[in-house]
Design an enzyme around this catalytic site. Structure first.
Site, PDB file in Angstrom:
ATOM      1  N   SER A 131      29.346  22.040 -32.558  1.00  0.00           N
ATOM      2  CA  SER A 131      28.149  21.273 -32.863  1.00  0.00           C
ATOM      3  C   SER A 131      28.501  19.863 -33.360  1.00  0.00           C
ATOM      4  CB  SER A 131      27.313  22.052 -33.887  1.00  0.00           C
ATOM      5  OG  SER A 131      26.015  21.564 -33.955  1.00  0.00           O
ATOM      6  N   ASP A 191      20.085  24.834 -24.490  1.00  0.00           N
ATOM      7  CA  ASP A 191      20.279  24.400 -25.874  1.00  0.00           C
ATOM      8  C   ASP A 191      19.231  23.339 -26.232  1.00  0.00           C
ATOM      9  OD1 ASP A 191      21.191  23.534 -28.355  1.00  0.00           O
ATOM     10  OD2 ASP A 191      23.295  23.723 -27.789  1.00  0.00           O
ATOM     11  N   HIS A 233      22.274  27.745 -29.476  1.00  0.00           N
ATOM     12  CA  HIS A 233      23.105  27.021 -30.428  1.00  0.00           C
ATOM     13  C   HIS A 233      23.412  27.846 -31.678  1.00  0.00           C
ATOM     14  CE1 HIS A 233      24.543  22.960 -31.501  1.00  0.00           C
ATOM     15  NE2 HIS A 233      24.363  23.356 -32.727  1.00  0.00           N
TER      16      HIS A 233
END
Length: 676
Positions: free
Chosen positions: A533, A619, A665
């Site tokens: 991330s 995502d 995610h």
């Protein structure tokens, strides 16, 4: 008017169509590349999968999940099932109340469980791998389990009374509405609060004594709390303290006093974290409140404004409050100082503080649920990336720590934990946590996996993972670099690594890897860098500035195109993210600064390490287009360098992108993470 011709917009729409077509072509190209490469790893994949399953069965299944205690009853969740056991009867005789499959959700996992005070109702949230949003199911206990209500798109929920549930709804990654549902004879649902500021995220919490339910409104720098009196749960919420820029606070309650953890005044080290765009979520990237304060204050419930806040306890400098639990006569603080974990027990009766240093290997806490705030024992779990969760208990009466040996879990004895401090460019000392096998010889020849995050004031994820233990057993060294931008050393540590200070995190990472090599932990040709991330920003930046320091880089759903993403205000998180990255649309200096470190913007022809990227097609947090373009640009730059230098035996790095059609995610189930 009717009949008026609408001017053609075809020319204006051409760039959008072209962009969509480019995205599809890039995705098709990457899938073709992946399908060609994947078979070469089949044998290795098979071996690793078997080993991970063996470790999972040996450690994770035996370590147990957190327990929820209500008098004689103990509730817990394992493998998609909710169990009920008697405290004195042992969990071997636990009764299965229901499973996820019983509810018709075989592809979902349980994210959150809340039991009503009288144990007549249970509310659970279920989440699938492919969605950010969860569904909440409320069940009534009796001779038969009855589903009372199903609520879609729920984020947090708490019982204010035996039959009154408050919950927040999630839409476009935002939580801004709070509802109240009653389960009496006259069932009804009512909207009780709406947050108007797009930078703020709303969640719910019940004070330990269940006197108040708190509605917590948090941006990344400011918070505001409203109280629902659980004795009168149908009445309107009351405000504790109006939001004041830069002041973050969290509420507990004891004997008509509000206990307030806060950044109010100086110095302060408390922060309510919106984890990675509200992710890395308590046991799952879910929204969590994490503490960065140096002050515990109190005020009467009737006059709760900050002008009435009185200091109760202040932490030492560079000590971070990781977690906090209130009891009737005591409170427990879990602290972190110089990488070590401590437990502080504060007695409100004797006005004393008992401090215990926890085991050296411990990196993560997880408090178990303690619905009875009058209890004399606090239960929690300790773990590290290579140590499975181990249960402990702290006794207030005896003032001692007790290791709980409920299940027979093999003890990790061959792993050594080392803590280092690297001197960064501005001479700031940056902590590093290192794990390696005690039996490993010639550490400079061993492969090294370096981890980094450095954003949102969040600590590196150091929970137990089977794959980390597997690497230790196979002779790898694991290093965790606690760079600025993260939360390891409090609010100032985050502030020194965000917005116009983001490059400090890059300098920290470079210093950490350099020190590891200098201390004999591996060498550049055997070093890999891992990030997920927002950690992809610093990892990708280092890959551009110092590619010779590492041989490989592994990125999971990485944020690698900061500039273009922050220029797109139509994306759901851009506005609130400005407090972390700045606003390049209104500030030219900010735009230039982001451009100076943004991984995508700084790719150039040079000798890059090999790169493996995992991304998710759906995502909602990290746009896939940015990752596709990053992989393509990186691959082209590496090939351009090879063709320009044209030296015999030139090494061409592998740039591999695995775009998964399923998954999201957030953290996923064991089965999904194993396949990944």
């Amino acid at each position: 008017q009717e009949g008026t011709k609408v001017p053609s917009k075809r020319k204006q729409n051409t760039p959008i169509v072209t962009s969509d077509l480019l995205h599809k072509n890039l995705l098709k190209s990457e899938r073709k590349n992946w399908n060609k490469i994947f078979p070469t790893y089949k044998a290795m994949t098979k071996r690793i999968k078997e080993k991970l399953e063996e470790l999972h069965n040996m450690y994770t299944l035996n370590s147990g999940s957190p327990r929820m205690r209500f008098g004689e009853n103990v509730y817990f969740e394992e493998n998609g099932c909710i169990f009920l056991a008697k405290a004195d009867d042992g969990e071997g005789n636990a009764e299965i109340l229901f499973s996820v499959e019983d509810l018709g959700f075989s592809d979902a996992f349980i994210q959150r469980v809340r039991i009503s005070p009288d144990q007549r109702y249970m509310a659970i949230s279920l989440k699938s791998e492919n969605s950010e949003e969860a569904i909440c199911i409320i069940m009534k206990f009796g001779n038969h389990l009855v589903v009372e209500k199903v609520i879609p798109s729920v984020f947090s929920f708490e019982w204010a009374a035996n039959d009154v549930l408050y919950y927040t709804t999630q839409k476009n990654l935002k939580c801004q509405n709070v509802f109240m549902a009653t389960f009496t004879y006259q069932k009804h649902t009512k909207l009780v609060y709406t947050e108007q500021d797009a930078r703020f995220f709303v969640d719910l919490y019940c004070t330990k004594d269940r006197r108040f339910l708190t509605i917590n409104c948090n941006s990344k720098t400011t918070s505001e709390v409203w109280l629902v009196d659980c004795r009168h749960p149908l009445e309107s919420p009351s405000l504790v303290q109006a939001r004041t820029t830069g002041v973050i606070y969290h509420i507990e309650h004891r004997k008509d006093q509000l206990y307030i953890l806060t950044t109010y005044g100086e110095p302060a080290e408390y922060k309510a974290i919106l984890t990675d765009n509200y992710i890395h979520r308590i046991n799952s990237d879910t929204y969590c409140t994490s503490y960065r304060n140096r002050k515990l204050m109190k005020a009467p419930v009737a006059s709760s404004g900050k002008e009435n806040w009185q200091l109760v306890y202040a932490l030492e400098n560079k000590t971070k409050l990781v977690d906090f639990e209130m009891f009737s006569d005591d409170c427990i603080m879990f602290l972190k100082n110089a990488g070590h974990l401590y437990l502080n027990a504060i007695s409100f009766v004797s006005h004393s503080v008992q401090s215990i240093k926890l085991p050296t290997w411990a990196c993560e806490f997880e408090l178990e649920s303690h619905p009875e705030h009058t209890t004399s024992t606090c239960y929690f779990q300790l773990s590290s990336p290579v140590h499975p969760p181990k249960r402990f208990a702290y006794s207030f009466k005896e003032n001692n720590l007790i290791e709980q040996a409920v299940q027979e879990v093999p003890i990790i004895t061959n792993c050594h934990t080392t803590r280092l401090l690297a001197k960064s460019k501005d001479e700031t000392l940056v902590p590093i946590t290192v794990f390696h096998n005690k039996n490993s010889k010639e550490l400079h020849r061993r492969p090294l996996l370096v981890h980094v995050y450095g954003a949102y004031g969040i600590d590196l994820n150091m929970r137990f993972k089977e794959e980390k233990l597997m690497l230790i057993e196979e002779g790898w060294i694991l290093a965790y670099c606690h760079v600025r931008g993260g939360g390891e050393q409090g609010l100032s540590w985050h502030r020194d690594g965000c917005r116009h200070n983001k490059l400090k995190g890059l300098h920290d990472l470079r210093a950490c890897i350099t020190l590891l090599h200098q201390r004999g932990f591996s060498q550049p040709s055997h070093t890999a860098l891992a990030a997920a991330s927002a950690g992809g920003v610093l990892a990708g930046a280092l890959c551009n500035t110092d590619p010779a320091l590492i041989r490989a880089m592994v990125l999971q759903a990485p944020f690698v195109d900061v500039l273009n993403t922050m220029m797109k205000t139509h994306l759901p998180l851009t506005i609130e993210e400005q407090e972390e990255w700045g606003n390049p649309l209104e500030d030219e200096k900010c735009m230039k600064y982001i451009k100076s470190y943004c991984p995508y913007q700084n790719i150039k022809p040079q000798c890059y390490p090999s790169v493996f990227i995992t991304a998710y097609e759906n995502d909602e947090r990290i746009p896939l287009t940015g990752i596709l373009q990053y992989a393509q640009k990186l691959r082209k730059a590496a090939l351009d360098h090879t063709s320009r230098t044209n030296k015999k035996g030139n090494w061409i790095p592998n740039i591999i992108l695995d775009v998964q059609a399923s998954g999201s995610h957030c953290d996923s189930s064991w089965e999904h993470s194993l396949n990944e």
